[in-house]
Design a protein around this motif. Structure first.
Motif, PDB file in Angstrom:
ATOM      1  N   SER A 326       8.911 -97.298 -12.984  1.00  0.00           N
ATOM      2  CA  SER A 326       9.530 -98.434 -13.407  1.00  0.00           C
ATOM      3  C   SER A 326       8.973 -99.502 -14.414  1.00  0.00           C
ATOM      4  O   SER A 326       9.542-100.399 -14.806  1.00  0.00           O
ATOM      5  N   ASP A 327       7.793 -99.579 -14.457  1.00  0.00           N
ATOM      6  CA  ASP A 327       6.946-100.345 -15.020  1.00  0.00           C
ATOM      7  C   ASP A 327       6.856 -99.899 -16.800  1.00  0.00           C
ATOM      8  O   ASP A 327       6.148-100.563 -17.589  1.00  0.00           O
ATOM      9  N   GLY A 329       7.260 -97.165 -20.436  1.00  0.00           N
ATOM     10  CA  GLY A 329       8.136 -96.908 -21.354  1.00  0.00           C
ATOM     11  C   GLY A 329       7.818 -97.112 -22.545  1.00  0.00           C
ATOM     12  O   GLY A 329       6.719 -97.969 -22.878  1.00  0.00           O
ATOM     13  N   TYR A 398      10.742 -91.321 -18.874  1.00  0.00           N
ATOM     14  CA  TYR A 398      10.409 -92.738 -18.444  1.00  0.00           C
ATOM     15  C   TYR A 398       9.095 -93.145 -18.613  1.00  0.00           C
ATOM     16  O   TYR A 398       8.756 -94.277 -18.766  1.00  0.00           O
ATOM     17  N   ARG A 403      12.911 -97.373 -22.074  1.00  0.00           N
ATOM     18  CA  ARG A 403      13.258 -98.635 -22.355  1.00  0.00           C
ATOM     19  C   ARG A 403      11.767 -99.008 -23.106  1.00  0.00           C
ATOM     20  O   ARG A 403      10.541 -98.840 -22.461  1.00  0.00           O
ATOM     21  N   ASP A 404      11.701 -99.556 -24.156  1.00  0.00           N
ATOM     22  CA  ASP A 404      10.519-100.147 -24.851  1.00  0.00           C
ATOM     23  C   ASP A 404      10.037-101.444 -24.142  1.00  0.00           C
ATOM     24  O   ASP A 404      10.830-102.411 -24.414  1.00  0.00           O
ATOM     25  N   ARG A 405       8.924-101.220 -23.486  1.00  0.00           N
ATOM     26  CA  ARG A 405       8.651-102.684 -22.780  1.00  0.00           C
ATOM     27  C   ARG A 405       7.796-103.580 -23.561  1.00  0.00           C
ATOM     28  O   ARG A 405       6.869-104.327 -22.900  1.00  0.00           O
ATOM     29  N   LEU A 407       4.604-102.239 -24.536  1.00  0.00           N
ATOM     30  CA  LEU A 407       3.331-102.101 -23.924  1.00  0.00           C
ATOM     31  C   LEU A 407       2.347-102.018 -24.734  1.00  0.00           C
ATOM     32  O   LEU A 407       2.557-101.278 -25.841  1.00  0.00           O
ATOM     33  N   ASP A 477      17.370 -93.654 -13.055  1.00  0.00           N
ATOM     34  CA  ASP A 477      16.616 -95.003 -13.079  1.00  0.00           C
ATOM     35  C   ASP A 477      15.751 -95.221 -11.913  1.00  0.00           C
ATOM     36  O   ASP A 477      16.229 -95.381 -10.899  1.00  0.00           O
TER      37      ASP A 477
END
Lengths: 587, 73, 468
Positions: A326-327, A329, A398, A403-405, A407, A477
C-alpha cells in the motif's frame, strides 16, 4: 574407490568461521569461494556411501550419495552461492556465518543416510535459521525469531521421539522409505516433524511469520533450505502416502487464498512458498515416478525462482525501505533492471512457457492427470492461476507500476543485480533446455513438456487470468491489514478475545449493509450471528492458548511452595506414606 | 491505450490458438473430459481468477483480516 | 592393609581436610588454600588409577567395594570438588568466611560422597550419606551473618534429618526381615527365603527409596532444594547440586539394582512415579522464576527426574545411561552456576543477563553452551545423555513417560532459552563488566570442555560407565 571425501556441508559450516578473520577484498573472495567450492564438490561427487561412523552401536552415515541427494545438493550449493553474491555488500559477519552454517546444515541433511545425522543437521538448520532471523535486530524480528525457535524445537522433538520409537521397533536407524510402517506412532511423529519444516498448514504459520521479518539478504537463504530439505525428506521417506495428495492440493490453494489478502510484499511471497510446496507435497503423495520426478524438479526450479523473487522484493526493501504494497508504486522508471529480473522470476513461478516453472510444475500436474484424479488436477490448476495472479500481476503492478507516489529510488548495488541475473539465467536455461535438469532427476524421464495442448492451454490460462485481474483491479487494492493464521494460538492471550468480538461485530455490520435486499439482509445476519457465536464459544474455550495455560499452571504451583518447613515436611510425609502404601498394598 | 489494445489482441490470439491448435497440429490425448472443451485453459483461467479473488476477499472480510497492529502488545 | 588401599582416595581427601583444620589459623586468604584443595582432588583422582581397571576389591569386611562403578563416581566427585574449590575463591574473600574450615568441609563432604558410592552395605551407605549431609548443613549456612543462609541451613537440617530418619527406619525394617545389611546378602536372603512379598520388607524398600530420593531432590521430597540453593552461597549451591545429586543417584542405583534386585517390580513403579512427578513439577515451576539460582534449583529437580528414567527398566544399559546423565549433569550445572558466580551480584536475577553478549561476549557464549546442554540440544553432552535415558525408558515400554519427558524438555527449552534471548537480543542495563578471575575462568573452561567433548564423542563416557 577410497577417494578422500569432504562433506560439502562441513566445508561450509567450518569454512564460515574463517570469515570473521578476513577483511575487505579477501573476505569477499572467501564469501564467494566457499559456496563455489561446495558446488564443485557436489558436481564431481560420485554416488556411493561415505563418512560412516559407529556410534552407540549403530552406523551413522554422513554421506549417502545417490541421484536424489545429488540433485538437491546441486541446487542447495548453487543458491548458497547466489545468496552469498547477493549479500556481498552486507557488513555483518554474524549474518554470513549464520547463512553459511544454515546452507551447510541443509547439505548435511540431504546427505544424511541415517536418522541420527539427519536429526543433528535438522536441529542445526533450525538454530542457524532462527539466528538469521534474529540478526535483523528489530523487536519484531526478535519476537518472530523466538517463535521460530519454539516451533522448530517442537518439530525437532517430534522427530526425535519418532526416531527413538522407530529405533526401538526396528533396531535400525537407516533413513529410507517408511511406508512399511505406515500408521505407527513413529511414522506419524516423523511425518509431523517433516511437515512442520515444510510449512504445511496448520503447522506452517511460522513461515509467513518469520520470513518477512528477516533482513533483505537473510530472507533469500531462508526461502531455500528449510522447506526444501523437508520436501527431500518427504520424497525419501514418505513417497506414496495418500493423505499427502489432498493435503498438498489444499496447501496449494491455501497459500494462494491468503496471498490475496496480504499487504506486505515478502509475506505475500512467503504464502506463495506454501502454495508451491503444496505442489511438491502433492507429487510426493502421488508417488509415481513422474510425480516424484516432478516434485524434485519443481523443488529445484522453485529454489531458484523464489530466491530471485525474494531478491527482487528485498532490493526494493533495501533501496526504498518499504515493505508494504500500500506504500509502493511507480518504481519502474527508476529500477528497470530490477523490474525485468523480477519479472523473469515471476514468469518462472507462473509457468510461462520457456521459463523453468513451465517444465517442472507441469510434471506434477500431469502426474495427477495420469492417475486420473480430476479434483486434484483442477485444484492445482486453480492454484497456478492464482500464482500468476499474485506474483506475475499483483506484486509487480503495485510495486513497480500502480499509483505514482513520487518515491525516490535507484537501482540496488551491483552485486545484488548480478546475483539476480545468475538466478534469472538459470530459470531461463532450464525453461528453454529442460533436458539439463531432466537428466539429473532420480528416475528416467519420458515426459515432454512442450506439447501443443499444454502450451496453448497454459497461455490461455495465464492470459485470461490477467483479464480477470484487470477486471477486478479495484477489488485487489492492498489494504494495511494482517490476516489470522494458525499462529494465533500461540501469539495471543486472553485480551485478544475482546478485540476479536468487537472486530467481528463491526465487520458483520459492514457486510450486511452492502446487500440492499431485505431478504438477503435477514439471511446474512442470521448466518453471520451463528458464525460469531460459534467463534466466540470456540475461542473462549481455547482462550488462554497453550503457552498462557502453562504459565498460569506454573504460577499456581509456585504459590504452593510457601517456604514453611512444616509444609514441606508434610509433603514429604505424605509422599512417603503414599510410597509405602503403594509398595505394600498396591502391587 | 496501446497497451490495452495489444492486451486484447493477445487474449484473442491465445483463445483462438487454444481452440485451433489441437486440430492443426498432432495433439496428445487428454487425461480428462473437460480438457477437450474448446478454449478450456482460457475459460478456467478466468473462472479461477475470479473465484480466487472474490472467495479470498470474502473470507478475509468475514473472518481473517485484522488491523495492522493486532499482534503488537 | 589392603583395606586401606581400597579407600585411598577418601584417605587423601580426609587427610587434607585434617591438615587444613590444623593449620586453620595460619590460612588467611582463600587464594592460598584453594590450590591445595585442587591438588588433593587431583591426587585422589589419580590414586584411582592405582587400581588395575578390571579387578574390583572389597575391604573392611566386605562393606566397601572399589569397583569400576565406584571409581567412575569418585572421579566425578574429585572433579566436582576441584571445580567448586576454584569457583569459591572469590566468594570466600568477599563474604569473609574462614577459608580453611570451608575447604575442610568441602573435602569431608566429598569424602562422604565417595564412601556412599563405594558402600555395599546399608550402614556404610548411611554413614557416607550422613557425612556428606552434615557437612552440607554447615556449608549452606557458612556465612553467619546472612539471614537467608541461616534460614536455608535450618530448613535443610530439619528436612534432612527427617529424611535420614526415614532412611534409617527403612534400613532397620530391611534388617529385620533379612537379617543382613550387606547388599548381596539381602538380595540372596530375600530370593532364597521367598519373602519378596513380606510387608515389612516392602515398607523398608519404600522408606529407603524415600530417604534416598530426598538427596536427589525428587518430587515429593524436593521442597528443600529451591530454598537451600537460593539461600546458600553460589559455589556451595553448585557443589551440592552436582555432588549431592550424583551421590544420591549412585546410591539409589546400586541399592535398587543389587540389594533390592528381587523387588524390581516394586521399586520400578516408584521410580516411574518419582521421575514423572519430578520432570513435570521441576519444569513447570521453573517457568515463573525470575531469580537465577532458584530457576536452576527447579531445573535440577527436573534433571533428577530425567536421570531416574534410566533406572526404570532395571537393566545394565539403563543404569549406565543414568550414570552418564549424572556425570554430564554435574559438569553442566557446575558450568551454569559458574557463570552465575562470574557475574557476581548481577547474576542473581534474570534481568542481570540482559545484553550480556555485548558486555561480556565470552561469558555469554559459554553460558549459551551450558543452556543448550541443559535443554538437550545436540551436539552437546546434555543431548546424548538425555537421548540415552529416554531411549531406555522407551525400551522398557514406558512410552507415555518418554513422551512426558520430551514434552517437558520443550517446556524447559522456554526457560533456558529465555536467558539466551536476554543475553543476545536485549540492550544491556549496566555496562560494568569486571574481569573474570583466573580460577573461575579455569573452572568454566573445564566444564565447557566436558560438555562439548561429551556431545561429540558420546562413546567415551558410555564405555566407562559400568553398572554395579
Amino acid at each position: 574407490m577410497t577417494r578422500e571425501w569432504i562433506h560439502p556441508g562441513l566445508l561450509l559450516i567450518a569454512g564460515a568461521w574463517i570469515l570473521p578473520f578476513c577483511k575487505g577484498r579477501t573476505k569477499r573472495a572467501v564469501m564467494i569461494l566457499l559456496p563455489a567450492a561446495a558446488l564443485v564438490e557436489c558436481v564431481v561427487m560420485q554416488p556411493g556411501t561415505y563418512g560412516v561412523v559407529r556410534l552407540l552401536g549403530q552406523e551413522v552415515i554422513f554421506g549417502r550419495v545417490d541421484r536424489l541427494a545429488l540433485v538437491f545438493s546441486y541446487v542447495f550449493a548453487l543458491v548458497a552461492l547466489i545468496g552469498m553474491v547477493y549479500s556481498l555488500h552486507v557488513n555483518d559477519d554474524a549474518q554470513h556465518v549464520a547463512a553459511l552454517t544454515y546452507a551447510g546444515a541443509a547439505l548435511g541433511a540431504v546427505f544424511a543416510g541415517d536418522f541420527l545425522s539427519l536429526f543433528l543437521f535438522w536441529e542445526l538448520m533450525a538454530l542457524s535459521a532462527a539466528i538469521l532471523v534474529l540478526l535483523r535486530r528489530r523487536p519484531a524480528a526478535v519476537a518472530a525469531g523466538f517463535r521460530y525457535v519454539l516451533v522448530h524445537i517442537f518439530g525437532g522433538l517430534c522427530l526425535l521421539a519418532g526416531i527413538v520409537l522407530h529405533w526401538s521397533h526396528t533396531g535400525s536407524l537407516r533413513f529410507g522409505d517408511l511406508s512399511p510402517y505406515a500408521g505407527s506412532a513413529a511414522f506419524t511423529l516423523i511425518l509431523i516433524a517433516f511437515l512442520v519444516n515444510a510449512a504445511v498448514p496448520p503447522l506452517g504459520a511460522w513461515l509467513p511469520d518469520a520470513y518477512p521479518e528477516a533482513t533483505a539478504t537473510g530472507a533469500v537463504f531462508l526461502t531455500a533450505f528449510t522447506t526444501k530439505s523437508a520436501v527431500y525428506a518427504l520424497i525419501r521417506g514418505f513417497a506414496g502416502t495418500e493423505i499427502l495428495v489432498w493435503w498438498g492440493a489444499a496447501m496449494a490453494v491455501y497459500g494462494v487464498v491468503y496471498a490475496v489478502l496480504e499487504n506486505d510484499a515478502r509475506r505475500l511471497l512467503a504464502y506463495h512458498i506454501i502454495s508451491q510446496v503444496g505442489y511438491m507435497i502433492c507429487g510426493v503423495g502421488l508417488g509415481t515416478e513422474l510425480a516424484l520426478n516432478g516434485a524434485t524438479a519443481h523443488a529445484f526450479a522453485h529454489i531458484l525462482y523464489k530466491a530471485l523473487l525474494f531478491m527482487g522484493a528485498g532490493a526494493v526493501l533495501q533501496v526504498t525501505g518499504l515493505r508494504k504494497l500500500s506504500d509502493m508504486g511507480g518504481l519502474y522508471k527508476m529500477m528497470p533492471r530490477t523490474l525485468s529480473l523480477y519479472m523473469v522470476g515471476a514468469f518462472a513461478i507462473s509457468a510461462v512457457p520457456l521459463f523453468s516453472g513451465f517444465v517442472t510444475k507441469s510434471m506434477v500436474v500431469s502426474a495427477a492427470g495420469e492417475s486420473h484424479r480430476a479434483a486434484i488436477y483442477l485444484l492445482l490448476t486453480l492454484a497456478s492461476s492464482g500464482t500468476f495472479l499474485h506474483t506475475g500481476l499483483k506484486l509487480p503492478y503495485y510495486m513497480f507500476f500502480g499509483r505514482d507516489r513520487g518515491l525516490r529510488a535507484e537501482e540496488p548495488p551491483r552485486n545484488m543485480l548480478v546475483a539476480m541475473g545468475l538466478a534469472a539465467v538459470a530459470c531461463v536455461v532450464i525453461g528453454v533446455v529442460p533436458v539439463v535438469l531432466y537428466s539429473q532427476l532420480p528416475y528416467r524421464v519420458d515426459y515432454i513438456p512442450f506439447t501443443v495442448r499444454h502450451v496453448t492451454a497454459t497461455l490461455g490460462l495465464l492470459g485470461f487470468t490477467a483479464l480477470g485481474f484487470f477486471l477486478l483491479l479495484k477489488q485487489l487494492d492492498p489494504e494495511p491489514v494482517v490476516s489470522l493464521d494458525t499462529d494465533w494460538f500461540y501469539r495471543r492471550g486472553g485480551t485478544a478475545v475482546q478485540n476479536f468480538a468487537q472486530g467481528a461485530l463491526a465487520r458483520l455490520e459492514g457486510s450486511v449493509s452492502r446487500l440492499s435486499d431485505v431478504v438477503m439482509q435477514r439471511f446474512v445476519l442470521g448466518v453471520g450471528a451463528q458464525l460469531r457465536d460459534i467463534d466466540l464459544r470456540g475461542v473462549d474455550a481455547m482462550m488462554v492458548g497453550i503457552g498462557r495455560l502453562t504459565e498460569e499452571v506454573s504460577c499456581d504451583l509456585t504459590l504452593a511452595m510457601s517456604g514453611h518447613v512444616q509444609r514441606y515436611a508434610l509433603i514429604m510425609a505424605a509422599g512417603i506414606l503414599a510410597g509405602v502404601a503403594l509398595a505394600v498394598f498396591g502391587l | 491505450m496501446t497497451f490495452k489494445r495489444w492486451f486484447h489482441v493477445g487474449l484473442v490470439v491465445f483463445a483462438v490458438g487454444e481452440i485451433a491448435g489441437p486440430h492443426l497440429f498432432r495433439a496428445d490425448h487428454a487425461h480428462f473430459w473437460f480438457e477437450d472443451i474448446p478454449a478450456w485453459g482460457s475459460i478456467y483461467g478466468l473462472v479461477s481468477c475470479l473465484l480466487i479473488i472474490i472467495g479470498s476477499k470474502l473470507l478475509g472480510k468475514l473472518w481473517l483480516t485484522r488491523p495492522e497492529n493486532y499482534y503488537d502488545s | 592393609m589392603t583395606d586401606l588401599v581400597t579407600v585411598l582416595p577418601e584417605l587423601i581427601l580426609s587427610g587434607t581436610a585434617v591438615v587444613l583444620i590444623l593449620v586453620a589459623r595460619r590460612v588467611r586468604r582463600a587464594r592460598s588454600a584453594a590450590p591445595w584443595v585442587v591438588v588433593a582432588a587431583v591426587a585422589a583422582a589419580f590414586s584411582l588409577w592405582a587400581f588395575s581397571p578390571a579387578t574390583s576389591m572389597t575391604g573392611f569386611g566386605g562393606t566397601i567395594a572399589s569397583d569400576r562403578y565406584a571409581r567412575f563416581f569418585s572421579l566425578l566427585f574429585s572433579g566436582n570438588l576441584a571445580l567448586a574449590a576454584l569457583l569459591s575463591v572469590r566468594h570466600l574473600d568477599s563474604e569473609r568466611v574462614q577459608p580453611a574450615e570451608y575447604f575442610a568441609l568441602l573435602l569431608l563432604a566429598s569424602t562422604g560422597m565417595m564412601f556412599a558410592v563405594a558402600a555395599v552395605d546399608l550402614l556404610i551407605l548411611y554413614l557416607g550419606l550422613e557425612l556428606m549431609t552434615l557437612c552440607s548443613y554447615v556449608l549452606v549456612g557458612i556465612v553467619r551473618d546472612k539471614p537467608a543462609g541461616n534460614e536455608a541451613s535450618i530448613k535443610y537440617f530439619f528436612l534432612g534429618s527427617f529424611a535420614s530418619a526415614l532412611l534409617l527406619y527403612g534400613i532397620a525394617l530391611t534388617y529385620g526381615v533379612t537379617g543382613a545389611t550387606d547388599f548381596s546378602a539381602i538380595a540372596s536372603t530375600v530370593s532364597r527365603n521367598g519373602v519378596t512379598r513380606h510387608p515389612m520388607l516392602l515398607a523398608g524398600v519404600g522408606l529407603v527409596s524415600g530417604g534416598l530420593a530426598f538427596k536427589i531432590a525428587a518430587v515429593p521430597f524436593h521442597a528443600w532444594a529451591p530454598d537451600v540453593y537460593q539461600g546458600a552461597m553460589a559455589p556451595v549451591a553448585a557443589f551440592l547440586s552436582a555432588g549431592s545429586k550424583a551421590a544420591g543417584l549412585a546410591a539409589f542405583v546400586r541399592v535398587c539394582l543389587v540389594a533390592f534386585a528381587p523387588e524390581q517390580r516394586i521399586w520400578s513403579v516408584m521410580v516411574v512415579a518419582l521421575a514423572a512427578l519430578s520432570v513435570m513439577t521441576g519444569s513447570l515451576l521453573a517457568i515463573s522464576q525470575s531469580r537465577m539460582k532458584r530457576m536452576l534449583a527447579y531445573s535440577s529437580i527436573a534433571h533428577a527426574g530425567y536421570a531416574l528414567l534410566g533406572l526404570v527398566p532395571g537393566t545394565p544399559e539403563g543404569a549406565s545411561a543414568t550414570m552418564t546423565y549424572a556425570f554430564v549433569y554435574a559438569f553442566m550445572t557446575l558450568g551454569a552456576f559458574g557463570v552465575v558466580i562470574a557475574l557476581g551480584p548481577r547474576g542473581e536475577n534474570l534481568n542481570g543477563y540482559r545484553g550480556l553478549s555485548t558486555t561480556a561476549p565470552g561469558t555469554a557464549a559459554v553460558m549459551f553452551l551450558f543452556l543448550l546442554s541443559l535443554t538437550g540440544i545436540p551436539p552437546t553432552a546434555g543431548f546424548t545423555a538425555k537421548f540415552a535415558v529416554i531411549l531406555s525408558a522407551v525400551r522398557a515400554g514406558y512410552i507415555g513417560l518418554a513422551v512426558l519427558a520430551v514434552l517437558c524438555s520443550v517446556v524447559s527449552a522456554f526457560f533456558y532459552l529465555r536467558v539466551a534471548v536476554l543475553m543476545y537480543m536485549t540492550e544491556p542495563q549496566e555496562s560494568e563488566s569486571a574481569r573474570l578471575p583466573l580460577s573461575v575462568f579455569a573452572a568454566l573452561a573445564i566444564a565447557a570442555a566436558v560438555t562439548i567433548v561429551g556431545g561429540i564423542f558420546p562413546n567415551t563416557l558410555a564405555v566407562w560407565a559400568v553398572p554395579p
